[in-house]
Design an enzyme around this catalytic site. Sequence first.
Site, PDB file in Angstrom:
ATOM      1  N   ASP A 282       0.800  -1.444  -0.073  1.00 30.86           N
ATOM      2  CA  ASP A 282       0.227  -0.080   0.069  1.00 30.86           C
ATOM      3  C   ASP A 282       0.843   1.344   0.083  1.00 30.86           C
ATOM      4  OD1 ASP A 282       1.069  -0.331   2.473  1.00 30.86           O
ATOM      5  OD2 ASP A 282      -0.983  -0.780   3.323  1.00 30.86           O
TER       6      ASP A 282
ATOM      7  N   ASN B 246      -6.851  -3.040  14.578  1.00 28.92           N
ATOM      8  CA  ASN B 246      -8.241  -3.398  14.439  1.00 28.92           C
ATOM      9  C   ASN B 246      -8.371  -4.762  13.398  1.00 28.92           C
ATOM     10  OD1 ASN B 246      -7.460  -2.559  11.814  1.00 28.92           O
ATOM     11  ND2 ASN B 246      -9.009  -0.669  11.953  1.00 28.92           N
TER      12      ASN B 246
ATOM     13  N   HIS C  52      -6.914  -5.106  10.439  1.00 22.45           N
ATOM     14  CA  HIS C  52      -6.522  -4.574   9.060  1.00 22.45           C
ATOM     15  C   HIS C  52      -5.470  -5.544   8.510  1.00 22.45           C
ATOM     16  CE1 HIS C  52      -4.408  -0.524   9.698  1.00 22.45           C
ATOM     17  NE2 HIS C  52      -3.426  -1.802   9.742  1.00 22.45           N
TER      18      HIS C  52
ATOM     19  N   GLU D  38      -9.254  -2.331   5.712  1.00 20.21           N
ATOM     20  CA  GLU D  38     -10.128  -2.050   7.145  1.00 20.21           C
ATOM     21  C   GLU D  38     -11.310  -2.983   7.100  1.00 20.21           C
ATOM     22  OE1 GLU D  38      -8.165  -0.258   9.036  1.00 20.21           O
ATOM     23  OE2 GLU D  38      -7.833   1.780   8.571  1.00 20.21           O
TER      24      GLU D  38
END
Length: 261
Positions: free
Chosen positions: A88, A155, A157, A162
């Site tokens: 990314d 979280n 991801h 996400e």
Amino acid sequence: MSSLKQANRTQRGSLQIHEANPANKLHLTVVEDYEQMSQAAGQLVLHQLTQRPDSVLGLATGGTPVGLYRKLREEKADLSQAMTFNLDEYYALPRQHPQSFYQFMKGHVYDPLMPLGYDIPNGESAEVEQECTRYETAIRDAGGIDLQVLGVGRNGHIGFNEPETAFSSRTRLVALKRETLEDNAQFFDHVSEVPKQAITMGIGTILEARTIVLLASGPAKAEALYQLMYGDISPSVPVTALRLHPTVHVIVDKAAAALLK
Ligand code: PGA
């Protein structure tokens, strides 16, 4: 619950059925600390390069893989025939910005290890959709990713996928969640300066890698690790998608493994 029992579970809101791969094996290795995690990950990557010098590596940024890249530099890993792709990149952050993932990779990998070729999403592209298509095509033209290194967000991801990302997702522009902005604020002067969007490989893109190495260190990752090992396979915790993949090495330190039995 075994992964087989989770087969045929209908995902909330998507009508999509995720079949747990019966061949799935998460190879879990729990080590003492970050240093040992980096050492073990380094061995896996070096082994891959020995087996196949022209490997296509998928690489990650963030605090987690820094030690792995240091090991690869110390061991003088030979990337002269290898190609790397990154997961990314922040969107609309100039490539020259010190916190761009391009600069991170340049410092840790590209300049010191000089792979034959490297690619990372262009976060400055005005034509985002074209850029995402270009990236997917480049990965395919390189023969696909042999070994993908992954971290995990607190979280759950992977990449910047996400919670609630479809497991079939491909490279695209995404909005970052508040907890991700907060976690990444440490690298900027203020949380308001963290880019709010990024271009990320999709979960579908990641799952096409032949082998995946997931690294996690520290107590903040313990819940995500617990979900990976014992939670439902669900887009609400993206890392659980790895249970659909046949060959995943999970290398974690004791702190990240604290909730595992
Ligand atoms: P970190 O990030 O390595 O900086 O903890 C991991 C991730 O967000 O994937």
